[in-house]
Design a protein around this motif. Sequence first.
Motif, mmCIF file in Angstrom:
data_model
loop_
_atom_site.group_PDB
_atom_site.id
_atom_site.type_symbol
_atom_site.label_atom_id
_atom_site.label_comp_id
_atom_site.label_asym_id
_atom_site.label_seq_id
_atom_site.Cartn_x
_atom_site.Cartn_y
_atom_site.Cartn_z
ATOM 1 N N ARG A 106 0.830 -1.212 0.000
ATOM 2 C CA ARG A 106 0.000 0.000 0.000
ATOM 3 C C ARG A 106 0.859 1.254 0.000
ATOM 4 O O ARG A 106 0.516 2.243 -0.639
ATOM 5 C CB ARG A 106 -0.952 -0.022 1.181
ATOM 6 N N LEU A 107 1.980 1.220 0.699
ATOM 7 C CA LEU A 107 2.900 2.352 0.723
ATOM 8 C C LEU A 107 3.394 2.676 -0.692
ATOM 9 O O LEU A 107 3.537 3.843 -1.058
ATOM 10 C CB LEU A 107 4.084 2.020 1.636
ATOM 11 N N LEU A 108 3.627 1.635 -1.478
ATOM 12 C CA LEU A 108 4.103 1.812 -2.845
ATOM 13 C C LEU A 108 2.989 2.088 -3.845
ATOM 14 O O LEU A 108 3.249 2.319 -5.021
ATOM 15 C CB LEU A 108 4.888 0.565 -3.285
ATOM 16 N N GLY A 109 1.738 2.026 -3.380
ATOM 17 C CA GLY A 109 0.616 2.325 -4.256
ATOM 18 C C GLY A 109 0.092 1.148 -5.054
ATOM 19 O O GLY A 109 -0.672 1.330 -6.002
ATOM 20 N N HIS A 110 0.481 -0.061 -4.680
ATOM 21 C CA HIS A 110 -0.019 -1.249 -5.384
ATOM 22 C C HIS A 110 -1.415 -1.596 -4.887
ATOM 23 O O HIS A 110 -1.737 -1.394 -3.717
ATOM 24 C CB HIS A 110 0.906 -2.444 -5.161
ATOM 25 N N SER A 111 -2.233 -2.137 -5.777
ATOM 26 C CA SER A 111 -3.595 -2.505 -5.390
ATOM 27 C C SER A 111 -3.644 -3.842 -4.660
ATOM 28 O O SER A 111 -4.628 -4.158 -4.005
ATOM 29 C CB SER A 111 -4.501 -2.552 -6.619
ATOM 30 N N SER A 112 -2.580 -4.642 -4.788
ATOM 31 C CA SER A 112 -2.506 -5.920 -4.082
ATOM 32 C C SER A 112 -1.044 -6.239 -3.791
ATOM 33 O O SER A 112 -0.144 -5.540 -4.250
ATOM 34 C CB SER A 112 -3.124 -7.039 -4.923
ATOM 35 N N THR A 113 -0.823 -7.313 -3.067
ATOM 36 C CA THR A 113 0.550 -7.712 -2.753
ATOM 37 C C THR A 113 1.148 -8.612 -3.834
ATOM 38 O O THR A 113 2.327 -8.944 -3.766
ATOM 39 C CB THR A 113 0.608 -8.457 -1.405
ATOM 40 N N LYS A 114 0.368 -8.992 -4.831
ATOM 41 C CA LYS A 114 0.844 -9.922 -5.860
ATOM 42 C C LYS A 114 2.128 -9.432 -6.517
ATOM 43 O O LYS A 114 3.120 -10.150 -6.578
ATOM 44 C CB LYS A 114 -0.229 -10.158 -6.914
ATOM 45 N N MET A 115 2.113 -8.209 -7.032
ATOM 46 C CA MET A 115 3.300 -7.682 -7.704
ATOM 47 C C MET A 115 4.461 -7.553 -6.736
ATOM 48 O O MET A 115 5.609 -7.829 -7.072
ATOM 49 C CB MET A 115 2.997 -6.323 -8.328
ATOM 50 N N LEU A 116 4.165 -7.148 -5.517
ATOM 51 C CA LEU A 116 5.195 -6.991 -4.506
ATOM 52 C C LEU A 116 5.938 -8.310 -4.290
ATOM 53 O O LEU A 116 7.162 -8.350 -4.296
ATOM 54 C CB LEU A 116 4.563 -6.521 -3.191
ATOM 55 N N PHE A 117 5.179 -9.404 -4.119
ATOM 56 C CA PHE A 117 5.814 -10.698 -3.893
ATOM 57 C C PHE A 117 6.524 -11.212 -5.136
ATOM 58 O O PHE A 117 7.577 -11.838 -5.037
ATOM 59 C CB PHE A 117 4.800 -11.728 -3.397
ATOM 60 N N GLU A 118 5.968 -10.960 -6.321
ATOM 61 C CA GLU A 118 6.622 -11.413 -7.546
ATOM 62 C C GLU A 118 7.955 -10.703 -7.757
ATOM 63 O O GLU A 118 8.932 -11.307 -8.195
ATOM 64 C CB GLU A 118 5.713 -11.169 -8.750
ATOM 65 N N ARG A 119 8.009 -9.444 -7.421
ATOM 66 C CA ARG A 119 9.204 -8.633 -7.678
ATOM 67 C C ARG A 119 10.203 -8.674 -6.522
ATOM 68 O O ARG A 119 11.399 -8.715 -6.731
ATOM 69 C CB ARG A 119 8.778 -7.189 -7.939
ATOM 70 N N TYR A 120 9.701 -8.642 -5.300
ATOM 71 C CA TYR A 120 10.577 -8.455 -4.152
ATOM 72 C C TYR A 120 10.660 -9.655 -3.213
ATOM 73 O O TYR A 120 11.147 -9.530 -2.092
ATOM 74 C CB TYR A 120 10.126 -7.235 -3.346
ATOM 75 N N ALA A 121 10.231 -10.827 -3.628
ATOM 76 C CA ALA A 121 10.235 -12.011 -2.764
ATOM 77 C C ALA A 121 11.591 -12.287 -2.111
ATOM 78 O O ALA A 121 11.632 -12.670 -0.944
ATOM 79 C CB ALA A 121 9.758 -13.235 -3.520
ATOM 80 N N PRO A 122 12.706 -12.062 -2.803
ATOM 81 C CA PRO A 122 13.995 -12.342 -2.154
ATOM 82 C C PRO A 122 14.262 -11.471 -0.928
ATOM 83 O O PRO A 122 15.091 -11.813 -0.095
ATOM 84 C CB PRO A 122 15.028 -12.047 -3.247
ATOM 85 N N PHE A 123 13.551 -10.353 -0.810
ATOM 86 C CA PHE A 123 13.790 -9.435 0.295
ATOM 87 C C PHE A 123 12.807 -9.629 1.451
ATOM 88 O O PHE A 123 12.953 -9.012 2.491
ATOM 89 C CB PHE A 123 13.721 -7.988 -0.191
ATOM 90 N N VAL A 124 11.787 -10.479 1.256
ATOM 91 C CA VAL A 124 10.804 -10.727 2.308
ATOM 92 C C VAL A 124 11.429 -11.671 3.325
ATOM 93 O O VAL A 124 11.934 -12.735 2.965
ATOM 94 C CB VAL A 124 9.506 -11.338 1.736
ATOM 95 N N ALA A 125 11.395 -11.266 4.583
ATOM 96 C CA ALA A 125 12.008 -12.073 5.635
ATOM 97 C C ALA A 125 11.477 -13.499 5.608
ATOM 98 O O ALA A 125 10.275 -13.730 5.627
ATOM 99 C CB ALA A 125 11.739 -11.434 6.987
#
Length: 51
Positions: free
Chosen positions: A15-34
Amino acid sequence: MLHLAAGENPLFVSRLLGHSSTKMLFERYAPFVANALGDDGSAFEAMMASQ
């Protein structure tokens, strides 16, 4: 993404980045998710053991 590496909630970061869902976040940034690629299941088992 430093927020994810620091352990922030992925929904908050999405939401901070303005995405409508977490799907793109996880697809792009999964290596950085704890623990995204680490000991899958161990955090859940630890939580259940403490209950």
